[in-house]
Design a protein around this motif. Structure first.
Motif: not given
Length: 246
Positions: A14-17, A34-35, A54-55, A63-64
């Motif tokens: 958690p917290g990672g990409i 997906i956006r 999604v970031v 990238e999530l």
């Protein structure tokens, strides 16, 4: 967890990409469109689930940010389907249906009456089944992708039957000649169940005798004769009600 599930081998803490690319990324970014800001559930296909958001998006890539991870418990008892190769137009359908119905492992079997013949092209056939299982697992939002074994000959299937019986499991060969009913088998307390589904032409007498000698129960699944592509899914549905799997 979010409704949409995609598979990623290595899911960060958690917290990672997490980076979703390749076929999964293309499907997510290009097909599903997906956006940024949308919730996604990631899975490693072996039980780990992660809520993510999604970031960033690129062509064929997401990238999530991982928000939370949980480990889903596998269904019990474990169910393996030994599936005789269906005709080509129904082959992957059989895999899709049994995956959606909850199968844990799939064994492709070159039975004597199979119309399909994977001689010289077994790797291609197995790869197609693995792709079908992965896609169906995503569709049905499964945390576990069923394992698809390499092509088995009858001798390999008999070895599997003997092993499961030695471990006190249940092996059911679904066939219209059965004199007992599938629902009457002793499923209570077993850790593993194997379902054997014959080809369109049915199991031949030699196969039935060999399976019975190895310890398989020859049973009737129901009052009608089902297609080889649908029999496993129907049996899995019955097992969901007969065992703690559901």
């Amino acid at each position: 967890m979010a409704a949409t599930v995609f598979y990623l081998d290595d899911i960060p803490e958690p917290g990672g990409i997490a980076v979703l690319d390749g076929p999964e990324g293309r499907h997510a970014a290009t097909v599903r469109r997906i956006r940024v800001g949308e919730p996604i559930t990631l899975s490693d296909g072996a039980g780990l689930l992660a809520e993510s958001e999604v970031v960033a998006t690129q062509k064929g890539r997401l990238e999530l940010k991982v928000l939370r991870r949980v480990l889903a418990q596998p269904a019990a008892p474990l169910v393996t389907v030994v599936q005789a190769l269906p005709k080509s137009d129904r082959s992957e359908l059989a895999v899709e249906l049994m995956t959606e119905a909850g199968v844990d492992a799939i064994v492709p079997w070159q039975a004597s009456r199979c119309v399909a013949n994977w001689e010289g092209k077994a790797r291609k056939g197995v790869d197609k089944w693995r792709s079908a299982a992965r896609a169906a697992a995503r569709q049905s939002r499964r945390p576990y992708i069923p394992e698809v074994a390499d092509l088995h000959r009858t001798s390999d299937v008999l070895d599997l039957v003997r092993k499961v019986k030695a471990d006190k499991g249940v092996v059911a060969a679904l066939h219209e000649s059965g004199t007992s009913r599938f629902v009457d088998l002793p499923f209570a307390g077993v850790s593993e169940i194997v379902l054997i589904v014959g080809p369109e032409g049915g199991l031949d007498d030699h196969e039935l005798t060999a399976l019975a000698d190895a310890g398989a129960e020859i049973v009737l699944l129901g009052p009608t004769v089902l297609r080889t592509s649908t029999a496993a899914a129907v049996a899995l549905g019955a097992l969901g009600a007969l065992t703690p799997r559901w």
